[in-house]
Design a protein around this motif. Structure first.
Motif, PDB file in Angstrom:
ATOM      1  N   GLY A  62       0.675  -1.007   0.177  1.00  0.00           N
ATOM      2  CA  GLY A  62      -0.063   0.036  -0.200  1.00  0.00           C
ATOM      3  C   GLY A  62       0.756   1.218  -0.064  1.00  0.00           C
ATOM      4  O   GLY A  62       2.231   1.261   0.361  1.00  0.00           O
ATOM      5  N   GLU A  63      -0.006   2.482  -0.179  1.00  0.00           N
ATOM      6  CA  GLU A  63       0.997   3.899  -0.500  1.00  0.00           C
ATOM      7  C   GLU A  63       1.333   4.308   0.773  1.00  0.00           C
ATOM      8  O   GLU A  63       2.506   5.070   0.753  1.00  0.00           O
ATOM      9  N   ASP A  64       0.771   3.867   1.769  1.00  0.00           N
ATOM     10  CA  ASP A  64       1.261   4.641   3.120  1.00  0.00           C
ATOM     11  C   ASP A  64       2.218   3.899   3.979  1.00  0.00           C
ATOM     12  O   ASP A  64       2.841   4.071   4.937  1.00  0.00           O
ATOM     13  N   PHE A  65       2.743   2.411   3.432  1.00  0.00           N
ATOM     14  CA  PHE A  65       3.502   1.865   4.057  1.00  0.00           C
ATOM     15  C   PHE A  65       5.036   2.446   3.713  1.00  0.00           C
ATOM     16  O   PHE A  65       5.437   2.789   2.475  1.00  0.00           O
ATOM     17  N   LEU A  66       5.883   2.619   4.764  1.00  0.00           N
ATOM     18  CA  LEU A  66       7.072   3.347   4.727  1.00  0.00           C
ATOM     19  C   LEU A  66       8.073   2.317   3.928  1.00  0.00           C
ATOM     20  O   LEU A  66       8.354   1.404   4.286  1.00  0.00           O
ATOM     21  N   LEU A  67       8.811   3.019   2.948  1.00  0.00           N
ATOM     22  CA  LEU A  67       9.748   2.193   2.151  1.00  0.00           C
ATOM     23  C   LEU A  67      11.334   3.071   2.445  1.00  0.00           C
ATOM     24  O   LEU A  67      11.236   4.230   1.869  1.00  0.00           O
ATOM     25  N   PHE A  68      12.242   2.271   2.983  1.00  0.00           N
ATOM     26  CA  PHE A  68      13.559   3.007   3.032  1.00  0.00           C
ATOM     27  C   PHE A  68      14.592   2.002   2.531  1.00  0.00           C
ATOM     28  O   PHE A  68      14.503   0.591   2.648  1.00  0.00           O
ATOM     29  N   SER A  69      15.563   2.571   1.744  1.00  0.00           N
ATOM     30  CA  SER A  69      16.412   1.913   0.970  1.00  0.00           C
ATOM     31  C   SER A  69      17.388   1.917   2.058  1.00  0.00           C
ATOM     32  O   SER A  69      18.108   2.473   2.819  1.00  0.00           O
ATOM     33  N   GLY A  70      18.311   0.426   1.946  1.00  0.00           N
ATOM     34  CA  GLY A  70      19.248   0.058   2.767  1.00  0.00           C
ATOM     35  C   GLY A  70      20.629   0.061   1.798  1.00  0.00           C
ATOM     36  O   GLY A  70      21.731  -0.296   2.422  1.00  0.00           O
ATOM     37  N   ASP A  71      20.486   0.553   0.713  1.00  0.00           N
ATOM     38  CA  ASP A  71      21.859   0.764  -0.018  1.00  0.00           C
ATOM     39  C   ASP A  71      22.108   2.043  -0.413  1.00  0.00           C
ATOM     40  O   ASP A  71      21.268   2.749  -1.266  1.00  0.00           O
ATOM     41  N   ASP A  72      23.026   2.757   0.044  1.00  0.00           N
ATOM     42  CA  ASP A  72      23.229   4.105  -0.124  1.00  0.00           C
ATOM     43  C   ASP A  72      23.416   4.497  -1.523  1.00  0.00           C
ATOM     44  O   ASP A  72      22.912   5.423  -2.086  1.00  0.00           O
ATOM     45  N   HIS A  73      24.102   3.770  -2.434  1.00  0.00           N
ATOM     46  CA  HIS A  73      24.506   3.956  -3.706  1.00  0.00           C
ATOM     47  C   HIS A  73      23.316   3.849  -4.607  1.00  0.00           C
ATOM     48  O   HIS A  73      23.252   4.350  -5.767  1.00  0.00           O
ATOM     49  N   LEU A  74      22.120   3.240  -4.115  1.00  0.00           N
ATOM     50  CA  LEU A  74      20.850   2.936  -4.773  1.00  0.00           C
ATOM     51  C   LEU A  74      19.700   4.035  -4.250  1.00  0.00           C
ATOM     52  O   LEU A  74      18.600   4.045  -4.857  1.00  0.00           O
ATOM     53  N   ALA A  75      20.168   4.595  -3.051  1.00  0.00           N
ATOM     54  CA  ALA A  75      18.879   5.396  -2.329  1.00  0.00           C
ATOM     55  C   ALA A  75      18.282   6.325  -3.317  1.00  0.00           C
ATOM     56  O   ALA A  75      16.817   6.595  -2.968  1.00  0.00           O
ATOM     57  N   LEU A  76      18.999   7.148  -4.135  1.00  0.00           N
ATOM     58  CA  LEU A  76      18.346   8.371  -4.819  1.00  0.00           C
ATOM     59  C   LEU A  76      17.359   7.707  -5.918  1.00  0.00           C
ATOM     60  O   LEU A  76      16.208   8.061  -5.854  1.00  0.00           O
ATOM     61  N   ASP A  77      17.703   6.627  -6.556  1.00  0.00           N
ATOM     62  CA  ASP A  77      16.630   6.125  -7.311  1.00  0.00           C
ATOM     63  C   ASP A  77      15.679   5.568  -6.926  1.00  0.00           C
ATOM     64  O   ASP A  77      14.504   5.333  -7.089  1.00  0.00           O
ATOM     65  N   PHE A  78      15.907   4.799  -5.668  1.00  0.00           N
ATOM     66  CA  PHE A  78      14.911   3.938  -4.958  1.00  0.00           C
ATOM     67  C   PHE A  78      13.981   5.405  -4.370  1.00  0.00           C
ATOM     68  O   PHE A  78      12.560   4.872  -4.401  1.00  0.00           O
ATOM     69  N   VAL A  79      14.105   6.449  -4.138  1.00  0.00           N
ATOM     70  CA  VAL A  79      13.299   7.293  -3.673  1.00  0.00           C
ATOM     71  C   VAL A  79      12.588   8.000  -5.003  1.00  0.00           C
ATOM     72  O   VAL A  79      11.330   8.356  -4.950  1.00  0.00           O
ATOM     73  N   ARG A  80      13.356   8.003  -6.055  1.00  0.00           N
ATOM     74  CA  ARG A  80      12.687   8.330  -7.516  1.00  0.00           C
ATOM     75  C   ARG A  80      11.513   7.566  -7.723  1.00  0.00           C
ATOM     76  O   ARG A  80      10.385   7.814  -8.390  1.00  0.00           O
ATOM     77  N   LEU A  81      11.467   6.210  -7.576  1.00  0.00           N
ATOM     78  CA  LEU A  81      10.560   5.199  -7.684  1.00  0.00           C
ATOM     79  C   LEU A  81       9.671   4.981  -6.686  1.00  0.00           C
ATOM     80  O   LEU A  81       8.508   4.362  -6.943  1.00  0.00           O
ATOM     81  N   GLY A  82       9.552   5.906  -5.764  1.00  0.00           N
ATOM     82  CA  GLY A  82       8.640   5.888  -4.731  1.00  0.00           C
ATOM     83  C   GLY A  82       8.537   5.826  -3.327  1.00  0.00           C
ATOM     84  O   GLY A  82       7.936   5.897  -2.317  1.00  0.00           O
ATOM     85  N   GLY A  83      10.163   5.440  -2.866  1.00  0.00           N
ATOM     86  CA  GLY A  83      10.382   5.370  -1.622  1.00  0.00           C
ATOM     87  C   GLY A  83      10.616   6.803  -0.700  1.00  0.00           C
ATOM     88  O   GLY A  83      10.388   7.690  -1.187  1.00  0.00           O
ATOM     89  N   HIS A  84      10.775   6.394   0.613  1.00  0.00           N
ATOM     90  CA  HIS A  84      10.520   7.444   1.310  1.00  0.00           C
ATOM     91  C   HIS A  84      11.832   8.056   2.077  1.00  0.00           C
ATOM     92  O   HIS A  84      11.937   8.988   2.893  1.00  0.00           O
ATOM     93  N   GLY A  85      12.950   7.312   1.673  1.00  0.00           N
ATOM     94  CA  GLY A  85      14.282   7.733   2.304  1.00  0.00           C
ATOM     95  C   GLY A  85      15.102   6.592   2.409  1.00  0.00           C
ATOM     96  O   GLY A  85      14.986   5.817   1.565  1.00  0.00           O
ATOM     97  N   VAL A  86      16.041   6.871   3.339  1.00  0.00           N
ATOM     98  CA  VAL A  86      17.381   5.965   3.390  1.00  0.00           C
ATOM     99  C   VAL A  86      17.629   5.668   4.762  1.00  0.00           C
ATOM    100  O   VAL A  86      17.567   6.749   5.697  1.00  0.00           O
ATOM    101  N   ILE A  87      18.244   4.651   5.523  1.00  0.00           N
ATOM    102  CA  ILE A  87      18.648   4.227   6.415  1.00  0.00           C
ATOM    103  C   ILE A  87      20.311   4.103   6.175  1.00  0.00           C
ATOM    104  O   ILE A  87      20.510   3.114   5.746  1.00  0.00           O
ATOM    105  N   SER A  88      20.971   5.013   6.480  1.00  0.00           N
ATOM    106  CA  SER A  88      22.255   5.201   5.853  1.00  0.00           C
ATOM    107  C   SER A  88      23.405   5.098   6.484  1.00  0.00           C
ATOM    108  O   SER A  88      23.509   5.493   7.657  1.00  0.00           O
ATOM    109  N   VAL A  89      24.210   4.326   5.759  1.00  0.00           N
ATOM    110  CA  VAL A  89      25.814   4.410   6.308  1.00  0.00           C
ATOM    111  C   VAL A  89      26.646   5.539   6.197  1.00  0.00           C
ATOM    112  O   VAL A  89      26.943   6.138   6.955  1.00  0.00           O
ATOM    113  N   THR A  90      26.689   6.131   5.064  1.00  0.00           N
ATOM    114  CA  THR A  90      27.084   7.330   4.504  1.00  0.00           C
ATOM    115  C   THR A  90      26.728   8.449   5.253  1.00  0.00           C
ATOM    116  O   THR A  90      27.669   9.314   5.662  1.00  0.00           O
ATOM    117  N   ALA A  91      25.543   8.532   5.901  1.00  0.00           N
ATOM    118  CA  ALA A  91      25.064   9.554   6.808  1.00  0.00           C
ATOM    119  C   ALA A  91      25.751   9.783   7.983  1.00  0.00           C
ATOM    120  O   ALA A  91      25.988  10.892   8.620  1.00  0.00           O
TER     121      ALA A  91
END
Length: 294
Positions: free
Chosen positions: A177-206
């Motif tokens: 569903g649309e309200d379910f939160l989606l976070f990338s666990g891969d920093d190098h893919l995270a921007l594309d992940f958000v572009r596809l509808g994700g909500h952010g990243v849980i990041s090592v780089t940060a």
């Protein structure tokens, strides 16, 4: 509840292998001032297999960062000892906003086993849970259809998807569903992940680039792809080189190099970054324009 750049916080340690509380507080303050959206403490990057004893996100709530914490364990009940359930209950009592619950590792459960595992956790604790799928670490892949069934449980609010597969974004949105939160666990893919509808990243780089990662995902979530892509290009070598050795060995070295923590010591069986790795990470820090800022 959450969106943007969430840091998978390292656990600073002394040369004796104890938690360095002064560095930990300094690191939390750094994320508060840098605009990090939330802190995920005691995950893989926080060395959770050898450091489950400490309070997650210590001092963070007062600074405006919502602490989350790793609450997963492959053991559910073993001689009346329920680590995954007890961790979730303890974290709820500490005021943690949500738990990051990794799939059971080593014993390779089926999808039905995963469903039963998480159902038992949510039956025992009302703590909101973010599922954590990282097949490369656990040998277990939480499939989108199973995540969709788990999304029907009230405490389950999202997933950290670290399978390295961008096609999972659309599959998870369809199943959960649309309200379910989606976070990338891969920093190098995270921007594309958000572009596809994700909500952010849980990041090592940060850990090493908190303000840059926060700005990157503020821009992305606002649809400013030009700004987001510019920041991401500058950080890409760092995304890559922070995995030149087992995480969190390189990122702890980077944090120490930048003066964010006192030492880069991990806890055994992990050992400090070798000279070759140091050179690779140092060069990536330079390309990311992070050195010399202090």
């Amino acid at each position: 509840m959450f969106s943007g750049s969430i840091v998978a916080l390292v656990t600073p340690m002394t040369t004796a292998g104890e938690v360095d509380n002064d560095s930990l507080q300094r690191l939390v303050d750094y994320h508060v001032s840098s605009g990090t959206a939330a802190i995920a403490a005691m995950g893989t990057t926080g060395e959770s297999p050898t450091e489950h004893r400490r309070t997650p996100g210590r001092g963070a709530a007062g600074g405006g960062v919502c602490p989350g914490a790793h609450s997963g364990d492959r053991r559910l009940r073993l001689q009346q000892y329920p680590p995954a359930i007890r961790l979730s209950q303890a974290m709820a009592e500490m005021g943690v906003t949500a738990g990051l619950s990794v799939t059971p590792y080593y014993n390779k459960p089926s999808q039905a086993g995963l469903l039963a595992h998480y159902t038992a956790i949510t039956d025992a604790s009302s703590l909101p849970q973010i599922l954590y799928n990282v097949p490369g670490r656990t040998g277990c892949d939480l499939l989108p259809d199973t995540a969709g069934r788990l999304a029907e449980l009230d405490p389950v609010i999202g997933i950290k998807e670290a399978s390295g597969r961008l096609d999972r974004v659309s599959e998870l949105k369809r199943c959960c569903g649309e309200d379910f939160l989606l976070f990338s666990g891969d920093d190098h893919l995270a921007l594309d992940f958000v572009r596809l509808g994700g909500h952010g990243v849980i990041s090592v780089t940060a850990n090493a680039a908190a303000a840059d990662m926060a700005e990157l995902f503020r821009a992305a979530l606002a649809g400013d792809w030009t700004q987001a892509e510019a920041i991401n290009r500058r950080l890409l070598p760092l995304h890559q080189q922070l995995f030149c050795d087992t995480n969190p060995i390189p990122v702890k070295w980077a944090c120490a190099e930048l003066g964010l923590i006192n030492t880069s010591m991990p806890r055994l069986p992990l050992i400090p970054l070798d000279v070759s790795g140091q050179e690779q990470v140092r060069e990536a820090l330079l390309k990311a324009e992070l050195t010399g800022r202090g």
